[in-house]
Design a protein around this motif. Structure first.
Motif, mmCIF file in Angstrom:
data_model
loop_
_atom_site.group_PDB
_atom_site.id
_atom_site.type_symbol
_atom_site.label_atom_id
_atom_site.label_comp_id
_atom_site.label_asym_id
_atom_site.label_seq_id
_atom_site.Cartn_x
_atom_site.Cartn_y
_atom_site.Cartn_z
ATOM 1 N N VAL A 197 41.265 14.236 30.412
ATOM 2 C CA VAL A 197 41.078 14.675 29.028
ATOM 3 C C VAL A 197 42.294 14.303 28.188
ATOM 4 C CG1 VAL A 197 40.743 16.635 27.482
ATOM 5 C CG2 VAL A 197 39.518 16.535 29.658
ATOM 6 N N THR A 198 43.493 14.673 28.650
ATOM 7 C CA THR A 198 44.710 14.305 27.937
ATOM 8 C C THR A 198 44.843 12.787 27.917
ATOM 9 O OG1 THR A 198 45.795 16.339 28.681
ATOM 10 C CG2 THR A 198 47.214 14.571 27.851
ATOM 11 N N PRO A 199 44.932 12.163 26.735
ATOM 12 C CA PRO A 199 45.023 10.696 26.672
ATOM 13 C C PRO A 199 46.290 10.192 27.355
ATOM 14 C CG PRO A 199 44.533 11.624 24.508
ATOM 15 C CD PRO A 199 44.916 12.772 25.394
ATOM 16 N N ASN A 200 46.141 9.254 28.261
ATOM 17 C CA ASN A 200 47.208 8.613 29.034
ATOM 18 C C ASN A 200 48.515 9.407 29.073
ATOM 19 O OD1 ASN A 200 49.044 6.957 30.323
ATOM 20 N ND2 ASN A 200 48.224 5.097 29.425
ATOM 21 N N PRO A 201 48.626 10.403 29.973
ATOM 22 C CA PRO A 201 49.836 11.230 30.010
ATOM 23 C C PRO A 201 51.106 10.420 30.245
ATOM 24 C CG PRO A 201 48.091 12.174 31.368
ATOM 25 C CD PRO A 201 47.643 10.802 30.978
ATOM 26 N N ARG A 202 51.002 9.328 30.985
ATOM 27 C CA ARG A 202 52.209 8.526 31.270
ATOM 28 C C ARG A 202 52.813 7.994 29.967
ATOM 29 N NH1 ARG A 202 53.951 5.542 35.850
ATOM 30 N NH2 ARG A 202 55.936 4.553 35.307
ATOM 31 N N VAL B 164 56.173 9.797 38.960
ATOM 32 C CA VAL B 164 55.728 10.031 40.328
ATOM 33 C C VAL B 164 54.256 10.414 40.401
ATOM 34 C CG1 VAL B 164 56.043 11.539 42.350
ATOM 35 C CG2 VAL B 164 58.029 10.611 41.154
ATOM 36 N N ILE B 165 53.761 11.179 39.435
ATOM 37 C CA ILE B 165 52.394 11.718 39.558
ATOM 38 C C ILE B 165 51.341 10.916 38.802
ATOM 39 C CG2 ILE B 165 53.319 14.029 39.922
ATOM 40 C CD1 ILE B 165 52.394 14.771 37.103
ATOM 41 N N PHE B 166 51.771 10.032 37.884
ATOM 42 C CA PHE B 166 50.811 9.220 37.135
ATOM 43 C C PHE B 166 51.033 7.739 37.405
ATOM 44 C CE2 PHE B 166 51.528 12.913 34.192
ATOM 45 C CZ PHE B 166 50.281 13.501 34.370
ATOM 46 N N THR B 167 49.933 6.988 37.437
ATOM 47 C CA THR B 167 50.045 5.542 37.485
ATOM 48 C C THR B 167 50.406 5.045 36.091
ATOM 49 O OG1 THR B 167 47.708 5.208 36.940
ATOM 50 C CG2 THR B 167 48.265 5.469 39.277
ATOM 51 N N GLU B 168 50.673 3.752 35.948
ATOM 52 C CA GLU B 168 51.068 3.209 34.650
ATOM 53 C C GLU B 168 49.968 3.354 33.603
ATOM 54 O OE1 GLU B 168 52.562 -0.722 34.844
ATOM 55 O OE2 GLU B 168 54.296 -0.192 36.095
ATOM 56 N N PRO C 297 47.017 8.719 44.043
ATOM 57 C CA PRO C 297 45.999 9.137 45.017
ATOM 58 C C PRO C 297 46.274 10.478 45.698
ATOM 59 C CG PRO C 297 46.414 6.785 45.223
ATOM 60 C CD PRO C 297 47.421 7.312 44.234
ATOM 61 N N ASP C 298 47.526 10.740 46.128
ATOM 62 C CA ASP C 298 47.800 11.990 46.839
ATOM 63 C C ASP C 298 47.588 13.212 45.950
ATOM 64 O OD1 ASP C 298 48.346 10.709 49.184
ATOM 65 O OD2 ASP C 298 50.527 10.771 48.966
ATOM 66 N N LEU C 299 47.875 13.098 44.664
ATOM 67 C CA LEU C 299 47.634 14.210 43.749
ATOM 68 C C LEU C 299 46.148 14.289 43.388
ATOM 69 C CD1 LEU C 299 48.725 16.524 42.078
ATOM 70 C CD2 LEU C 299 49.300 14.907 40.272
ATOM 71 N N ALA C 300 45.497 13.146 43.250
ATOM 72 C CA ALA C 300 44.068 13.138 42.927
ATOM 73 C C ALA C 300 43.250 13.832 44.018
ATOM 74 C CB ALA C 300 43.589 11.700 42.741
ATOM 75 N N LYS C 301 43.726 13.775 45.274
ATOM 76 C CA LYS C 301 43.020 14.441 46.367
ATOM 77 C C LYS C 301 42.960 15.948 46.165
ATOM 78 C CE LYS C 301 44.328 11.025 49.893
ATOM 79 N NZ LYS C 301 45.162 10.800 51.109
ATOM 80 N N MET C 302 43.909 16.502 45.413
ATOM 81 C CA MET C 302 43.908 17.944 45.141
ATOM 82 C C MET C 302 42.897 18.309 44.067
ATOM 83 S SD MET C 302 48.057 18.630 45.232
ATOM 84 C CE MET C 302 47.898 20.428 45.271
ATOM 85 N N ASN C 303 42.373 17.301 43.371
ATOM 86 C CA ASN C 303 41.360 17.486 42.327
ATOM 87 C C ASN C 303 41.757 18.570 41.322
ATOM 88 O OD1 ASN C 303 38.928 16.951 41.000
ATOM 89 N ND2 ASN C 303 37.825 18.518 42.156
ATOM 90 N N PRO C 304 42.929 18.430 40.698
ATOM 91 C CA PRO C 304 43.388 19.493 39.785
ATOM 92 C C PRO C 304 42.569 19.544 38.506
ATOM 93 C CG PRO C 304 44.851 17.594 39.673
ATOM 94 C CD PRO C 304 43.883 17.307 40.779
ATOM 95 N N SER C 305 42.232 20.761 38.080
ATOM 96 C CA SER C 305 41.565 20.951 36.793
ATOM 97 C C SER C 305 42.578 20.972 35.655
ATOM 98 C CB SER C 305 40.775 22.258 36.799
ATOM 99 O OG SER C 305 41.653 23.362 37.021
#
Length: 212
Positions: free
Chosen positions: A53-58, A74-78, A84-92
């Protein structure tokens, strides 16, 4: 312990009413005080990100980094996706702990960390994940070399020891390392500490532009 001695937490988020979340972080400040002494003795700065939802946080944090330092890298791609490791947690919801500060008289008692965790839980929703980078905050000019980057091990040693202590302390609260000394915790919003909290107002606060 009486109600006068218990800790309270107040929340504030200020932004222009036409804030553009593509260039401005959704940043909240939790302030710590007691009923007996309403002077603020500490704060925690927490930035919210809603995945997908948040537009490109990086790119947002490139423009408005605050004190987040390495967390966004560390937590966002470019392109702003979750790694991937954070996406596995499926954070809302992601709650990025930007800083924790208490006055000298409260340091070394664990109060700042305890209240920061309470604030994170209060801002959480089901599925929220907290993220932190345990490290001392340094005050130095933009052209000054940070002691973290020194080639001299004697200059680095105090910081390295402080980082190790902070990492151990955050682990005791349930945080686990994700990558590169960045830690995460899946939050249960119903599991509060004993700190009494004042819920944040959902209404935005309008602020007129001011000179820094």
């Amino acid at each position: 312990m009486t109600d006068q001695d218990r800790f309270l937490i107040a929340y504030e988020s200020r932004h222009y009413e036409d804030a553009d979340w593509k260039v401005q972080a959704d940043r909240w400040t939790a302030s710590f005080y007691t009923a007996a002494d309403t002077r603020i003795f500490g704060t925690a700065v927490i930035t919210r990100v809603v995945p997908r939802v948040t537009p490109n946080p990086r790119s947002v944090f490139d423009a408005d980094p605050g004190l987040l330092d390495r967390i966004p890298r560390v937590i966002f791609t470019e392109d702003g996706e979750l790694v991937p490791d954070l996406a596995k947690m499926n954070p809302s919801l992601l709650l990025l702990l930007e800083s924790v500060h208490v006055t000298d008289e409260w340091r070394g008692k664990g109060v700042g960390m305890r209240l920061a965790v309470a604030a994170l839980r209060q801002l959480a929703v089901p599925g929220a994940v907290a993220v932190c980078y345990p490290a001392p905050i340094h005050d130095h000019g933009p052209d000054e070399l940070c002691s973290y980057e020194s080639d001299d091990p004697e200059i680095r040693r105090p910081d390295e020891e402080a980082v190790a202590k902070l990492q151990a302390a955050w682990k005791r609260w349930g945080f686990v390392e994700l990558d590169q000394a960045v830690y995460t915790l899946a939050l249960d919003p119903g599991n509060h500490s004993q700190a009494r909290v004042r819920r944040p107002s959902p209404r935005p606060v309008r602020r007129s532009p001011v000179q820094p």
